[in-house]
Design an enzyme around this catalytic site. Structure first.
Site, PDB file in Angstrom:
ATOM      1  N   ASP A  10      -7.567  68.920 -25.619  1.00 16.07           N
ATOM      2  CA  ASP A  10      -7.782  68.542 -27.026  1.00 16.07           C
ATOM      3  C   ASP A  10      -9.146  67.882 -27.238  1.00 16.07           C
ATOM      4  O   ASP A  10     -10.079  68.563 -27.661  1.00 16.07           O
ATOM      5  CB  ASP A  10      -6.642  67.627 -27.507  1.00 16.07           C
ATOM      6  N   ASP A  11      -9.232  66.574 -27.001  1.00 18.32           N
ATOM      7  CA  ASP A  11     -10.487  65.831 -27.201  1.00 18.32           C
ATOM      8  C   ASP A  11     -10.702  64.931 -25.993  1.00 18.32           C
ATOM      9  O   ASP A  11     -10.544  63.709 -26.072  1.00 18.32           O
ATOM     10  CB  ASP A  11     -10.393  64.988 -28.484  1.00 18.32           C
TER      11      ASP A  11
ATOM     12  N   HIS B  61      -7.164  74.890 -26.011  1.00 16.51           N
ATOM     13  CA  HIS B  61      -7.176  73.899 -27.099  1.00 16.51           C
ATOM     14  C   HIS B  61      -8.111  72.760 -26.713  1.00 16.51           C
ATOM     15  O   HIS B  61      -7.705  71.794 -26.075  1.00 16.51           O
ATOM     16  CB  HIS B  61      -5.740  73.398 -27.337  1.00 16.51           C
TER      17      HIS B  61
ATOM     18  N   HIS C  90     -11.546  70.792 -28.670  1.00 15.41           N
ATOM     19  CA  HIS C  90     -12.518  70.691 -29.771  1.00 15.41           C
ATOM     20  C   HIS C  90     -13.838  70.298 -29.130  1.00 15.41           C
ATOM     21  O   HIS C  90     -13.914  69.248 -28.479  1.00 15.41           O
ATOM     22  CB  HIS C  90     -12.082  69.622 -30.767  1.00 15.41           C
TER      23      HIS C  90
ATOM     24  N   GLU D  99       2.352  68.396 -34.769  1.00 13.69           N
ATOM     25  CA  GLU D  99       1.766  67.325 -33.953  1.00 13.69           C
ATOM     26  C   GLU D  99       2.299  66.016 -34.540  1.00 13.69           C
ATOM     27  O   GLU D  99       3.194  65.410 -33.969  1.00 13.69           O
ATOM     28  CB  GLU D  99       0.232  67.389 -34.006  1.00 13.69           C
TER      29      GLU D  99
ATOM     30  N   HIS E  73      -3.147  74.008 -36.007  1.00 14.82           N
ATOM     31  CA  HIS E  73      -2.488  72.789 -35.529  1.00 14.82           C
ATOM     32  C   HIS E  73      -1.227  72.620 -36.381  1.00 14.82           C
ATOM     33  O   HIS E  73      -1.288  72.705 -37.609  1.00 14.82           O
ATOM     34  CB  HIS E  73      -3.389  71.580 -35.741  1.00 14.82           C
TER      35      HIS E  73
HETATM   36  N1  HPA Z   1      -5.284  67.169 -34.399  1.00  8.49           N
HETATM   37  C1  HPA Z   1      -5.849  67.456 -35.562  1.00  8.49           C
HETATM   38  N2  HPA Z   1      -7.156  67.543 -35.726  1.00  8.49           N
HETATM   39  C2  HPA Z   1      -7.946  67.360 -34.669  1.00  8.49           C
HETATM   40  C3  HPA Z   1      -7.412  67.073 -33.432  1.00  8.49           C
HETATM   41  C4  HPA Z   1      -6.007  66.982 -33.290  1.00  8.49           C
HETATM   42  O1  HPA Z   1      -5.427  66.733 -32.214  1.00  8.49           O
HETATM   43  N3  HPA Z   1      -8.464  66.941 -32.593  1.00  8.49           N
HETATM   44  C5  HPA Z   1      -9.589  67.166 -33.302  1.00  8.49           C
HETATM   45  N4  HPA Z   1      -9.277  67.425 -34.567  1.00  8.49           N
HETATM   46 ZN    ZN Z   2      -6.563  69.629 -31.495  1.00  6.33          ZN
END
Ligand code: HPA
Ligand code: ZN
Length: 335
Positions: free
Chosen positions: A280-281, A19, A21, A202, A199
């Protein structure tokens, strides 16, 4: 566990990331370099000023800045440089396999062609496999704040590059855009023979995890941390071994949890859910995969066995073939 030992262990073990991006690995330094090269006007005047804007109270505040950052990516080489910078981190951290998300609509809506995006990313992935034996999969994600029609049209165009994709996913704003909105799209995707992920759970409720499984037919849930609100769902995730790709530092920075000590990862593992740790990011949330593992292990007092289990889970939950999964699990048994 002593911090030095924990760090050494985490960096030493082979790991898969499931996971991440690619647009979320865009570091402030590269944003400014590309903005300069591409003549893109920035709201921020310095790396420090941009970095200080990385304080978020929810997912949407992050997404607004993340889409702005992605606006500097225009040429094939930009996507290559972005991806190669992330793969160098993988090499440093012994991430031997990575399944990378990208947001095609974020780029096509700015007039950047799919060919530019896919070729740039794919060239870097091929080189990392050749030079460093890092294996990878590419998973386009559709933006849930846009319409299902837009996603279907985009999917149709992506089919031109179908041999590059291991599956398709769903990201962006979860609240107000439930799984049901994309039932037809996911049916199309599965009919073309692809696996799907989404996703869910969250910022949205546990029900979104149920619906992603039942309405969208996903084989993996991204995040899914709100599943702990529903004991029946936990049982189902454990019974079916549907993986969750958990991202601790993301959850912390987007206020999904109040502190890492409140993070539900340990509860998921105790329930025998196939949970994995991911970044994630990482350029926005303050740490790549190893940093996520170290910080969550410290906060929750995870044992060596639990850390190895998380690494094993990352391969079990991956889209690698069975022989490759077994190869890495056998490697991990040596620790
Ligand atoms: N959630 C939803 N969209 C996203 C995320 C995330 O954590 N990171 C990049 N796009
Ligand atoms: Zn994500």
């Amino acid at each position: 566990m002593n911090r030095n030992y924990l760090q050494t262990l985490v960096y030493a073990i082979p790991k898969a990331e499931l996971h991440v991006h690619i647009e979320g690995t865009l570091e402030p330094g590269l944003i400014f370099r590309l903005a300069g090269c591409n003549n893109v006007k920035m709201k921020y005047t310095s790396i420090e000023e941009l970095h200080s804007a990385y304080r978020f109270s929810n997912l949407q505040e992050f997404l607004d800045i993340y889409y702005q950052g992605a606006g500097v990516l225009l040429q094939e080489e930009d996507f290559y440089d972005l991806t190669m910078a992330y793969l160098k981190k993988c090499r440093e951290e012994n991430i031997v396999h990575t399944e990378i998300f990208f947001d095609p609509q974020t780029h096509t809506h700015r007039g950047v062609s799919l060919k530019t995006v896919v070729n740039g990313i794919q060239l870097a992935l091929n080189q990392a496999q050749q030079k460093w034996q890092i294996t990878s999969r590419l998973i386009p994600n559709f933006l849930r704040h846009l319409s299902e029609e837009d996603a279907i049209a985009c999917f149709q165009q992506l089919l031109e590059f179908r041999e590059y994709f291991a599956g398709f996913g769903l990201d962006s704003s979860e609240v107000g855009h439930p799984p049901a909105k994309f039932e037809r799209l996911f049916k199309r995707i599965r009919k073309e023979g692809f696996r799907t992920v989404a996703h869910a759970g969250e910022e949205g409720p546990a029900q979104n995890v149920w619906d992603s499984i039942h309405l969208l037919g996903v084989s993996r849930i991204d995040h899914g941390v709100r599943s702990v609100d529903d004991p029946e769902l936990l049982n189902e995730l454990a019974r079916l071994q549907i993986p969750l790709t958990v991202c601790p530092l993301s959850n912390l920075k987007l206020k999904v949890v109040n502190g890492l000590k409140d993070h539900p990862l340990k509860k998921l593992l105790d329930h025998k859910v196939l949970a994995t740790v991911n970044s994630d990011d990482p350029a926005y949330f303050g740490g790549y995969l190893s940093q996520n593992l170290i910080e969550i292990a410290e906060a929750l007092d995870l044992t060596k066995e639990e850390i190895i289990q998380l690494a094993k889970n990352s391969f079990t939950a991956s889209f690698l073939d069975e022989a490759d999964k077994q190869k890495w699990i056998t490697e991990l048994n040596k620790f």
